[in-house]
Design a protein around this motif. Structure first.
Motif, PDB file in Angstrom:
ATOM      1  N   PRO A  45       0.829  16.927   4.095  1.00  0.00           N
ATOM      2  CA  PRO A  45       0.542  15.897   5.108  1.00  0.00           C
ATOM      3  C   PRO A  45       1.800  15.301   5.751  1.00  0.00           C
ATOM      4  O   PRO A  45       1.758  14.838   6.885  1.00  0.00           O
ATOM      5  N   LEU A  46       2.936  15.335   5.044  1.00  0.00           N
ATOM      6  CA  LEU A  46       4.159  14.713   5.558  1.00  0.00           C
ATOM      7  C   LEU A  46       4.639  15.397   6.836  1.00  0.00           C
ATOM      8  O   LEU A  46       5.191  14.779   7.734  1.00  0.00           O
ATOM      9  N   PHE A  47       4.458  16.722   6.904  1.00  0.00           N
ATOM     10  CA  PHE A  47       4.986  17.495   8.035  1.00  0.00           C
ATOM     11  C   PHE A  47       3.905  17.831   9.062  1.00  0.00           C
ATOM     12  O   PHE A  47       4.110  18.682   9.926  1.00  0.00           O
ATOM     13  N   SER A  48       2.781  17.147   8.961  1.00  0.00           N
ATOM     14  CA  SER A  48       1.695  17.404   9.893  1.00  0.00           C
ATOM     15  C   SER A  48       2.173  17.190  11.339  1.00  0.00           C
ATOM     16  O   SER A  48       2.736  16.154  11.672  1.00  0.00           O
ATOM     17  N   SER A  83       0.826  -1.201   0.000  1.00  0.00           N
ATOM     18  CA  SER A  83       0.000   0.000   0.000  1.00  0.00           C
ATOM     19  C   SER A  83       0.867   1.261   0.000  1.00  0.00           C
ATOM     20  O   SER A  83       0.375   2.356  -0.223  1.00  0.00           O
ATOM     21  N   ARG A  84       2.165   1.079   0.280  1.00  0.00           N
ATOM     22  CA  ARG A  84       3.104   2.209   0.246  1.00  0.00           C
ATOM     23  C   ARG A  84       4.480   1.699  -0.132  1.00  0.00           C
ATOM     24  O   ARG A  84       4.789   0.537   0.091  1.00  0.00           O
ATOM     25  N   LYS A  96       0.295   7.216   7.067  1.00  0.00           N
ATOM     26  CA  LYS A  96      -1.136   7.565   7.120  1.00  0.00           C
ATOM     27  C   LYS A  96      -1.663   8.180   5.816  1.00  0.00           C
ATOM     28  O   LYS A  96      -2.858   8.213   5.614  1.00  0.00           O
ATOM     29  N   VAL A  97      -0.773   8.699   4.951  1.00  0.00           N
ATOM     30  CA  VAL A  97      -1.288   9.410   3.761  1.00  0.00           C
ATOM     31  C   VAL A  97      -1.985   8.445   2.799  1.00  0.00           C
ATOM     32  O   VAL A  97      -1.638   7.278   2.716  1.00  0.00           O
TER      33      VAL A  97
END
Lengths: 269, 205
Positions: free
Chosen positions: B135-138, B41-42, B204-205
């Motif tokens: 989203p990466l730096f959330s 999935s990633r 999570k993305v």
């Protein structure tokens, strides 16, 4: 801004964490795993772990142990000791080392440094130099944990290692090592002035002022130290606070984490 | 189901990357077989080493087409780390001019410091300035230090894909994003708690 790193060095002999004076009089100061765990929890800038007997015993690096160390280490880990072939480097990177440190093998086979830099990238090849001031005031390099004169002058040798593709130089003063009397600033300065790659200063730190003096006078990119953290109440975080207050760019000094000092923790085991 | 496939093309600090992802709770498969992408999935493209070698190794092992297909068609999220970020570019100049994966518009060049006090490689902890919310730096504060070790850097050809920059040698793009493709020049797997935070965000993305 790029920060000046404060790097604890862990010397390792069999399964013990050791520290000597001038590469001799080795004293066992604990076991290595707890030290790595503590330094990881304390979020140090980087760790250098060196197996000091591998080369002299003609052994390859101990990959199983390195795998155990790296499993607990989420900061950059440099591993040295016994590296003589490209395959040793590949294996170390596979078990979790981020950089490798090459010392003795480079004198007899400088091509190892070039080949390693080509294959794995300069950025993961740390060339380590152990040097001593001779009675006439000149400096000489020594291999095999400071036991064999290598017939090289450290700044010229550093330049040659840079030319072969080393990404960093770790320069250690043999006579200052373990004495806690301060870095050999002249030696470090000779090396920083002779190369354009980052230099890690090592050997002799006994207090934070020693680190400040080395950084401001000899301009290394990082300072490494061992005894100061094993045998005194001083810590990497304390060092960085001291340096930060004096306008040296350092990382993470406002960390609220507070832990027992490593020496105390180790002596409990 | 595997959470994340770590591409093994013979160039990475694979042990470090695997361990830190596991520490984030992911089910990790370090794989040398591109067909494993079908069940992933990633995907993470790690890497230390030279650009030309990196592309040659990806090609030899059949990763290039598989990566492009899975990312363009199935849109599975990809994170390139260090050399892995650089390989996302159109072109690199390390080890001769080489075509990259072409997933993020840009080229990869060597740092040319103007002053002698700037030492190359860029090794150590440096700030990451978030230039575009992503989203990466959330949850990661602006200007945190991450761990870098590299001599080449990503020159973006589309400012829109740059999401973070770092002040070194005039400043460079330290993170890029293009659709579901992310790249970071630093090593989140070696950047302690902020690094873990970034890896968890990617999961999570």
């Amino acid at each position: 801004m790029l920060k000046v790193r404060v790097i604890p060095t862990l010397l390792w002999k069999n399964v013990g964490l050791v520290k000597g004076i001038s590469f001799d009089s080795w004293r066992r100061v604990g076991t290595i795993m707890p030290a790595i765990k503590v330094y990881n929890t304390r979020d140090v800038d980087e760790l250098i772990v060196v197996d000091i007997t591998a080369t002299n015993e003609n052994r390859e690096p101990d990959y199983d142990s390195v795998e155990e160390f790296s499993a607990e280490c989420f900061v950059p880990l440099t591993v040295g000791g016994g590296i003589r072939a490209l395959e040793h480097i590949r294996n170390l990177l596979c078990v979790g080392a981020d950089k490798v440190s090459i010392n003795s093998a480079a004198y007899t086979n400088p091509e190892l440094v070039s080949q390693a830099a080509n294959r794995f990238g300069s950025q993961c090849i740390v060339a380590s130099i152990d040097a001593q001031r001779m009675p006439d005031g000149s400096y000489e390099c020594f291999s095999h944990s400071g036991t064999c004169p290598a017939g090289r002058e450290p700044s010229a040798w550093a330049r040659e290692l840079e030319r072969h593709g080393a990404g960093e130089i770790l320069i250690t003063s043999i006579e200052r090592d373990g004495t806690m009397q301060g870095y050999d600033i002249e030696l470090i300065q000779r090396v920083t002035e002779s190369v354009t790659i980052p230099v890690i200063a090592s050997g002799g730190a006994g207090n934070y002022q020693h680190m400040f003096d080395a950084i401001t006078k000899a301009k290394p990119s990082a300072v490494a130290a061992a005894s100061i953290f094993h045998f005194t109440e001083q810590t990497p975080l304390g060092a960085k606070r001291f340096l930060g207050e004096r306008n040296i760019p350092v990382r993470n000094i406002n960390s609220v984490q507070s832990y027992m000092d490593v020496g105390a923790m180790l002596s409990e085991r | 189901m595997i959470d994340v496939v770590v591409v093994d093309y013979g160039m990475g600090n694979l042990g470090s990357v695997r361990r830190s992802l596991e520490e984030c709770g992911a089910k990790v498969l370090v794989s040398g077989d591109p067909s494993d992408l079908e069940s992933a999935s990633r995907v993470i493209l790690p890497g230390v080493g030279a650009f030309a070698d990196g592309m040659a190794h990806l090609r030899e092992r059949g990763w290039i087409e598989a990566l492009k297909r899975n990312i363009r068609e199935a849109q599975i999220p990809l994170l390139g780390i260090c050399l892995g970020m650089q390989l996302l570019a159109d072109k690199g100049y390390e080890g001769g001019q080489t075509e990259g994966l072409g997933l993020v518009p840009g080229v990869v060049k060597r740092f040319e410091p103007g002053e002698p006090t700037v030492r190359i490689p860029h090794v150590g902890w440096n700030e990451v300035h978030i230039t575009r919310p992503n989203p990466l730096f959330s949850g990661i504060p602006d200007n945190c230090d991450f761990y870098f070790v590299h001599s080449y850097y990503f020159v973006s050809e589309d400012d829109g894909s740059v999401v973070a920059t770092t002040p070194f040698c005039g400043g460079f793009a330290s993170a890029v994003m293009e659709g579901s493709v992310f790249g970071v020049q630093f090593h989140p797997e070696k950047s302690s708690r902020h690094g873990f935070c970034l890896l968890r965000n990617f999961l999570k993305v």
